[in-house]
Design an enzyme around this catalytic site. Sequence first.
Site, PDB file in Angstrom:
ATOM      1  CB  SER B 149      -0.957  -0.058   1.198  1.00  0.00           C
ATOM      2  OG  SER B 149      -1.992   0.877   1.038  1.00  0.00           O
ATOM      3  CG  ASP B 225      -7.302  -3.261  -2.078  1.00  0.00           C
ATOM      4  OD1 ASP B 225      -7.874  -2.342  -1.472  1.00  0.00           O
ATOM      5  OD2 ASP B 225      -6.073  -3.462  -2.020  1.00  0.00           O
ATOM      6  CG  HIS B 258      -5.570  -2.759   1.245  1.00  0.00           C
ATOM      7  ND1 HIS B 258      -5.013  -2.438   0.022  1.00  0.00           N
ATOM      8  CD2 HIS B 258      -4.970  -1.921   2.135  1.00  0.00           C
ATOM      9  CE1 HIS B 258      -4.132  -1.458   0.175  1.00  0.00           C
ATOM     10  NE2 HIS B 258      -4.082  -1.133   1.436  1.00  0.00           N
TER      11      HIS B 258
END
Lengths: 278, 278
Positions: B149, B225, B258
């Site tokens: 991320s 996600d 995620h």
Amino acid sequence: MSLTQISAAKAFGGWHKQFTHPSSSNHCDMRFAIYLPPQAEKQNVPVLYWLSGLTCTDENFMQKAGALRIAAELGLAIVAPDTSPRGDGVADDADGAYDFGLGAGFYINATQPPFSQHYHMYNYVVNELPELIEQHFPVTSQRAISGHSMGGHGALSIAFKNLSRYTSVSAFSPICHPIDCPWGQKAFNGYLGENQQDWLEYDSVELMKVAESSVPMLVDQGSDDNFLNQQLKPETLVEAAKMKNFPLTLRMQQGYDHSYFFISSFIEDHLRFHAKYL
Amino acid sequence: MSLTQISAAKAFGGWHKQFTHPSSSNHCDMRFAIYLPPQAEKQNVPVLYWLSGLTCTDENFMQKAGALRIAAELGLAIVAPDTSPRGDGVADDADGAYDFGLGAGFYINATQPPFSQHYHMYNYVVNELPELIEQHFPVTSQRAISGHSMGGHGALSIAFKNLSRYTSVSAFSPICHPIDCPWGQKAFNGYLGENQQDWLEYDSVELMKVAESSVPMLVDQGSDDNFLNQQLKPETLVEAAKMKNFPLTLRMQQGYDHSYFFISSFIEDHLRFHAKYL
């Protein structure tokens, strides 16, 4: 009984999910986590019940042990309950200690008020939770049980009290002989009262001494575990197993401590051990 | 520069350790974690730097990714820095937001007060930390870099700004084009000011467009996600790589989100990918 799903995440081709439900054993809402391997989409799979240690919830093992990879390979579901009842109105240790009350249910049925109102983790883990799991998920009634520290005590004592319900048992750093260590004495005194006769039915060593049969047992213990000598006492388990000629493999792992770094290093062996019997 | 060891745990035959040290880049104490595989007892090993995402510390990856098992097999050290400077006197988001300030350093050198005093995570990760690691631990100067991320943005942008320092780069769910998404715009505006020209030097897509060469790249992205379309935009990275004919493998992983359940499912591929080039 109704289940409320509170999370779902794909992992290794299967699914990790968390649920809450009203518990008839503990008289409060309970949360648990389940990992369903990819095989569960096509067939019923056996279940490993994992009992966590002091201060843990359903999350520690699922997130830190590295077990899901192997469960996905072996086609094994894993169920992780919380370590105690929780919520408004559930009694806690008077000083908020980590080793009694919330997060420290010790997998027994409390008889002493105020704990006797909610702390029935033994009934919950042995009866209510498997019934729920076998009703709602694609699993067989084949069960194995494992755990860490307080949860290692839980796994061993529950297995010896229910030899026909579990095909194998394993533990990491279990509290082997709770009636003879500070953690166990504090918990059993608080939950069960002063009569030490009542403690015997939750002590793995004492249960093994009077058992007529056994199931395969694997125990890993770190040699550098800070709790080894005062709280865990694996030698008491070894002695009892030897006396009874029960099949215990206890491995002293040199240099390892009490943490999930230790558990993750050897969890693969435990899952493969259980899979042999499931 | 002095290191203070704050924890050590054996894992997969090697050692997970945490250290703090005064940081000359960030003008505060910084904490990092290192995993030294068993091979490091006999020889110097290469290092994978792992950059974590928003709200994380050095602990998330080391505890949840399941990477140590593979690092132990491959003979790879892993170093995980914190995600921002911390401590008394380190400026934070005015509202304590999770996506700016503490836990959200974005691996850049801030130029705007009050953040310019401490937020130099780019210098820290690229220069200070590797120097420290290579001075104090049995490692070679071979480095790979990866992250998740915000840390995926960090890994890709740092690799493209320092192509000779890393042999390969990988990322999970990276913020690919921070100048064109809410997380990136908020961070770059706050740390670098309003002049968007200054933002270009930390944007992986823009850096790739002007790069003269590349390193091998592997990116995994979950199709489910929640941040995919608004924040992460992997298609921008694919386009830039295609335009430049750079070696990017981007895998869209169906059904994954995620979380670390996603990362743990594919981390083995990433470590084996890096090991090929180290």
